[in-house]
Design an enzyme around this catalytic site. Structure first.
Site, PDB file in Angstrom:
ATOM      1  N   SER A 143       0.824  -1.210   0.000  1.00 57.04           N
ATOM      2  CA  SER A 143       0.000   0.000   0.000  1.00 57.04           C
ATOM      3  C   SER A 143       0.862   1.265   0.000  1.00 57.04           C
ATOM      4  O   SER A 143       1.600   1.510  -0.933  1.00 57.04           O
ATOM      5  CB  SER A 143      -0.957  -0.025   1.189  1.00 57.04           C
ATOM      6  OG  SER A 143      -1.900   1.018   1.105  1.00 57.04           O
ATOM      7  N   ASP A 300      -2.160   6.508  -3.931  1.00 51.32           N
ATOM      8  CA  ASP A 300      -1.001   5.796  -3.388  1.00 51.32           C
ATOM      9  C   ASP A 300      -0.579   4.679  -4.339  1.00 51.32           C
ATOM     10  O   ASP A 300      -1.241   4.441  -5.362  1.00 51.32           O
ATOM     11  CB  ASP A 300      -1.299   5.291  -1.980  1.00 51.32           C
ATOM     12  CG  ASP A 300      -2.405   4.249  -1.915  1.00 51.32           C
ATOM     13  OD1 ASP A 300      -3.148   4.122  -2.899  1.00 51.32           O
ATOM     14  OD2 ASP A 300      -2.541   3.586  -0.875  1.00 51.32           O
ATOM     15  N   ASP A 302      -0.769   1.451  -4.642  1.00 52.93           N
ATOM     16  CA  ASP A 302      -1.715   0.431  -5.099  1.00 52.93           C
ATOM     17  C   ASP A 302      -3.080   1.030  -5.446  1.00 52.93           C
ATOM     18  O   ASP A 302      -4.035   0.308  -5.708  1.00 52.93           O
ATOM     19  CB  ASP A 302      -1.855  -0.704  -4.078  1.00 52.93           C
ATOM     20  CG  ASP A 302      -2.377  -0.232  -2.732  1.00 52.93           C
ATOM     21  OD1 ASP A 302      -2.374   0.981  -2.481  1.00 52.93           O
ATOM     22  OD2 ASP A 302      -2.792  -1.082  -1.919  1.00 52.93           O
ATOM     23  N   ASP A 304      -5.555   2.587  -3.933  1.00 50.83           N
ATOM     24  CA  ASP A 304      -6.810   2.423  -3.208  1.00 50.83           C
ATOM     25  C   ASP A 304      -7.113   3.630  -2.315  1.00 50.83           C
ATOM     26  O   ASP A 304      -8.202   3.734  -1.759  1.00 50.83           O
ATOM     27  CB  ASP A 304      -6.838   1.118  -2.398  1.00 50.83           C
ATOM     28  CG  ASP A 304      -5.754   1.029  -1.333  1.00 50.83           C
ATOM     29  OD1 ASP A 304      -4.903   1.940  -1.243  1.00 50.83           O
ATOM     30  OD2 ASP A 304      -5.749   0.026  -0.589  1.00 50.83           O
TER      31      ASP A 304
END
Length: 559
Positions: A143, A300, A302, A304
């Site tokens: 993340s 960010d 990833d 999400d």
């Protein structure tokens, strides 16, 4: 087996992995390094695995990833005769390699693998798991963590992060395995040729984008889409889907921060690629100023989470918090649905306990029910699943958490930065067409519901002693706190025993005089204690003053 024995075992069995073996050799005379790398095994839980990359049991590496995959494979084969999995990965160093190792293990175990052919946002794994009717989804990502981290995130067949029960069952399978002897692996290219591993078709990606577009709440209204937007994917996975969906929706005045455009797991201009943080948005704001942009979006690695900054009347850029963006989106969605008679009769909004209480007030003003869940979007996804089981998934209209995670539809079961970026631009354009700025709308909401400030403070506790220190602090807090910042503690909720039907969690909530509160909990993914400050006042200045005192008082408790 003690630390030295474990270290020697790894030294003996990693000769075929030059990079890890050299790292092990280099630490041979450094007891502190060896201890930190081997004093425990990287914890596997509902969030899967996450840790610093490197050699050792307490690190993310190819052996740890392979053993985890074998454990998941054994678990799935107990549940289904012919399970399939979906695999995705982000831009981090080793992410593609870990994804391919994961695929090789599943393939060797006779499990059909669907893997994204290129890096993709985490919500696409949740989506594809459901779309392809797979038994599980795996996302290789850490993340928003710094570059030295990577992780292994597991989804169930429902597209939601695995439950505690499933995580415990998988962990039990992992613990049965000898990391160097019990893991099966196929050759990736051979498995690809035999179609035991298949790349996910573009049709699935297009279906995902179609679902995101259907989250629009304009319902045919025309808005100006000429806002000057600067976007940064923070060297992550968002570039393709975010720019594509915005372009297809008619937002053509978009510029990308060049240094942060392409995937780069080193995050050279952004050491901590978390869009909650001002430092992560610094370069984007500089670029926005140069281009006189109206709005800055940042996702960010990833994709999400989404962070934003908006230009004010002085041509300066104000960063909005996750709570502020969340209440703005909630009010926008509710008002638009109400205006167009598209608000379900039993509409539901879902938020985490640590997310602003202001959201519940806004929801209530529209007759929308609020469900409060524990920290982590997996609990929001779980509630969407429960609604779906009752045939009421359409009642869900929005969910968010204070850490810049949002979702407005039940098509995935995790926060979605593509969805959020799309809705933020739509909301901005709608209010702009009405002659209202985002900041003016936010001020209007504060005037109506009270001026509140929500702040999250994190305190790091690294190393082998960090976990023990955090546990000691939580135990001390449970002995009793009489007041914080001069405000009497009215009540204390200890979530460790499970409250209001919620699962047990190591979290304490202190409710204070004047409707203020402080929540303390250890992070589920990092060696940190987090405090969530909620201060409310008659004005911004008063709320800020109260918040500052609460931060200082809370910090003293965590020493």
């Amino acid at each position: 087996m003690n630390i030295t024995e474990e270290y020697n075992l790894w030294l003996q069995h990693t000769a075929d992995n030059q990079e890890l073996h050299q790292e092990l050799v280099a630490m041979q005379n450094n007891k502190a390094q060896i201890e930190d790398a081997f004093y425990c095994e990287l914890a596997f839980g509902t969030a899967g695995l996450r840790g610093v990359m490197g050699a050792g049991t307490n690190r993310m590496n190819s052996y740890i990833v392979a053993r985890a995959s074998q454990g998941v494979a054994n678990y799935l084969k107990q549940k289904q005769t012919q399970p399939a999995v979906v695999i995705g990965y982000d831009s981090r160093n080793n992410s593609r390699k870990f994804a391919e190792i994961t695929a090789e293990v599943f393939a060797a175990n006779g499990i059909k693998v669907h893997i994204w052919p290129e890096l993709m946002p985490v919500p696409t794994v949740s989506f594809a798991t459901r779309y392809l009717k797979a038994a599980a989804g795996i996302m290789i990502t850490a993340s928003h963590n710094p570059a030295k981290y990577n992780g292994y995130k597991v989804y169930g067949a429902d597209g939601c992060q695995i439950t505690t029960e499933a995580a415990n069952s998988i962990l039990a399978e992992i613990n049965k395995l000898d990391i160097f002897k019990d893991v099966k692996k196929a050759d990736f290219q051979t498995a690809l040729a035999s179609q035991q591993i298949s790349y996910i078709d573009d049709a699935v990606y297009n279906a995902f984008l179609k679902e995101v577009k259907q989250q629009s709440v304009l319902f045919g209204e025309e808005v100006q889409k000429d806002a000057a937007i600067v976007y940064t994917p923070l060297n992550g996975t968002g570039l393709k889907p975010v720019t594509q969906i915005l372009a297809e929706a008619g937002y053509n005045n978009i510029k990308i921060v060049p240094e942060q455009k392409l995937p780069d797991g080193n995050f050279p201009t952004c050491p901590y690629p978390n869009p909650e943080l001002a430092e992560a948005l610094k370069l984007g704001i500089e670029y926005a100023k140069k281009n006189n942009a109206d709005l800055l979006l940042a996702t960010d690695p990833d994709c999400d989470r989404v962070g934003i900054a908006v230009r004010d009347e002085h041509d300066e850029y104000q960063i909005l918090t996750g709570n502020q963006v969340g209440v703005l989106l909630l009010d926008y969605i509710c008002s638009q649905r109400s205006k167009h008679h598209q608000l379900p009769e039993a509409a539901v909004m879902i938020k985490t306990v640590v997310t602003t209480a202001m959201a519940e007030q806004i929801a209530q003003s529209y007759g929308v029910r609020t469900i409060n869940v524990l920290t982590g979007f997996k609990y929001i996804g779980e509630q969407i699943g429960l609604l779906e089981q009752k045939g009421k998934a359409g009642n869900y209209i929005f969910g968010f958490e204070e850490s810049c995670g949002y979702l407005s539809g039940p098509y995935v079961r995790d926060k979605d930065g593509v969805n959020a970026a799309y809705l933020i631009c739509e909301m901005y354009s709608y209010y702009s067409t009405q002659g209202v700025s985002i900041l003016q709308k936010l001020a209007e909401l504060y005037k109506k519901h009270g001026y509140s400030i929500n702040l999250t403070c994190s305190y790091e506790f690294d190393g082998s002693t960090g976990l023990a220190k955090m546990q000691q602090i939580m135990n001390n807090l449970r002995q009793g706190v009489a007041e914080l910042a001069g405000k009497k503690v009215i009540s204390v909720l200890d979530y460790a025993g499970g409250i209001n039907g919620l699962p047990a969690e190591n979290m304490l909530q202190f409710t204070l005089e004047d409707k203020c509160s402080v929540i303390v909990r250890p992070s589920g993914t990092e060696p940190k204690l987090k405090t969530y400050i909620y201060a409310i006042g008659e004005s911004k200045a008063q709320a800020e003053q109260i918040a500052e005192k609460l931060i200082a008082s809370s910090k003293e408790l965590l020493k």
